[in-house]
Design a protein around this motif. Structure first.
Motif, PDB file in Angstrom:
ATOM      1  N   VAL A   7       0.845  -1.194   0.000  1.00 44.03           N
ATOM      2  CA  VAL A   7       0.000   0.000   0.000  1.00 44.03           C
ATOM      3  C   VAL A   7       0.881   1.245   0.000  1.00 44.03           C
ATOM      4  N   GLN A   8       1.890   1.253   0.849  1.00 43.18           N
ATOM      5  CA  GLN A   8       2.800   2.392   0.921  1.00 43.18           C
ATOM      6  C   GLN A   8       3.518   2.612  -0.409  1.00 43.18           C
ATOM      7  N   GLU A   9       3.921   1.521  -1.053  1.00 38.45           N
ATOM      8  CA  GLU A   9       4.618   1.621  -2.333  1.00 38.45           C
ATOM      9  C   GLU A   9       3.708   2.179  -3.422  1.00 38.45           C
ATOM     10  N   VAL A  10       2.458   1.737  -3.451  1.00 34.07           N
ATOM     11  CA  VAL A  10       1.509   2.237  -4.449  1.00 34.07           C
ATOM     12  C   VAL A  10       1.286   3.733  -4.246  1.00 34.07           C
ATOM     13  N   ILE A  11       1.110   4.139  -2.994  1.00 33.73           N
ATOM     14  CA  ILE A  11       0.901   5.560  -2.700  1.00 33.73           C
ATOM     15  C   ILE A  11       2.114   6.379  -3.140  1.00 33.73           C
ATOM     16  N   ALA A  12       3.307   5.888  -2.815  1.00 32.96           N
ATOM     17  CA  ALA A  12       4.523   6.611  -3.197  1.00 32.96           C
ATOM     18  C   ALA A  12       4.659   6.700  -4.717  1.00 32.96           C
ATOM     19  N   SER A  13       4.276   5.633  -5.420  1.00 34.91           N
ATOM     20  CA  SER A  13       4.446   5.620  -6.870  1.00 34.91           C
ATOM     21  C   SER A  13       3.440   6.520  -7.590  1.00 34.91           C
ATOM     22  N   VAL A  14       2.307   6.807  -6.963  1.00 30.35           N
ATOM     23  CA  VAL A  14       1.265   7.576  -7.640  1.00 30.35           C
ATOM     24  C   VAL A  14       1.302   9.070  -7.262  1.00 30.35           C
ATOM     25  N   GLY A  30      -4.565  11.276 -14.534  1.00 27.55           N
ATOM     26  CA  GLY A  30      -5.789  10.927 -13.831  1.00 27.55           C
ATOM     27  C   GLY A  30      -6.151   9.465 -14.006  1.00 27.55           C
ATOM     28  N   THR A  31      -5.939   8.948 -15.202  1.00 27.80           N
ATOM     29  CA  THR A  31      -6.193   7.535 -15.459  1.00 27.80           C
ATOM     30  C   THR A  31      -5.271   6.663 -14.616  1.00 27.80           C
ATOM     31  N   ARG A  32      -4.009   7.060 -14.529  1.00 31.52           N
ATOM     32  CA  ARG A  32      -3.062   6.303 -13.706  1.00 31.52           C
ATOM     33  C   ARG A  32      -3.432   6.380 -12.223  1.00 31.52           C
ATOM     34  N   VAL A  33      -3.936   7.520 -11.790  1.00 30.77           N
ATOM     35  CA  VAL A  33      -4.374   7.672 -10.398  1.00 30.77           C
ATOM     36  C   VAL A  33      -5.546   6.730 -10.122  1.00 30.77           C
ATOM     37  N   ARG A  34      -6.499   6.692 -11.025  1.00 29.47           N
ATOM     38  CA  ARG A  34      -7.657   5.814 -10.845  1.00 29.47           C
ATOM     39  C   ARG A  34      -7.230   4.348 -10.778  1.00 29.47           C
ATOM     40  N   LYS A  35      -6.278   3.971 -11.617  1.00 30.08           N
ATOM     41  CA  LYS A  35      -5.780   2.594 -11.616  1.00 30.08           C
ATOM     42  C   LYS A  35      -5.097   2.277 -10.282  1.00 30.08           C
ATOM     43  N   ALA A  36      -4.304   3.216  -9.787  1.00 31.82           N
ATOM     44  CA  ALA A  36      -3.618   3.019  -8.506  1.00 31.82           C
ATOM     45  C   ALA A  36      -4.622   2.945  -7.360  1.00 31.82           C
ATOM     46  N   MET A  37      -5.675   3.752  -7.422  1.00 35.76           N
ATOM     47  CA  MET A  37      -6.696   3.727  -6.370  1.00 35.76           C
ATOM     48  C   MET A  37      -7.435   2.393  -6.372  1.00 35.76           C
ATOM     49  N   GLN A  38      -7.644   1.820  -7.539  1.00 34.10           N
ATOM     50  CA  GLN A  38      -8.274   0.493  -7.614  1.00 34.10           C
ATOM     51  C   GLN A  38      -7.365  -0.550  -6.982  1.00 34.10           C
ATOM     52  N   ALA A  39      -6.061  -0.454  -7.241  1.00 30.59           N
ATOM     53  CA  ALA A  39      -5.111  -1.384  -6.623  1.00 30.59           C
ATOM     54  C   ALA A  39      -5.123  -1.227  -5.102  1.00 30.59           C
ATOM     55  N   LEU A  40      -5.207   0.018  -4.627  1.00 31.73           N
ATOM     56  CA  LEU A  40      -5.272   0.260  -3.187  1.00 31.73           C
ATOM     57  C   LEU A  40      -6.537  -0.346  -2.592  1.00 31.73           C
TER      58      LEU A  40
END
Length: 59
Positions: A7-14, A30-40
């Motif tokens: 979770v920390q890594e995803v947050i740092a990467s986005v 924004g698309t990449r943010v949405r994808k990262a939020m889905q992973a979170l």
């Protein structure tokens, strides 16, 4: 604990994409943010299941 680190890594990467989207209106970011939020969301649900299982096994 590994999932929490993920979770920390995803947050740092986005972080950069969040700044690009909200600060500059970059649609692709924004698309990449949405994808990262889905992973979170997925990781958070897995963590919730692990916590529940561990809590119930401790009884």
């Amino acid at each position: 604990m590994d999932k929490f680190k993920q979770v920390q890594e995803v947050i740092a990467s986005v972080e950069a994409d969040v700044a690009k989207f909200y600060g500059g209106g970059n649609g692709a970011a924004g698309t990449r943010v949405r994808k990262a939020m889905q992973a979170l969301k997925t990781l958070a649900q897995e963590i919730r299941a692990e916590v529940t299982q561990k809590k119930n096994n401790a009884k």
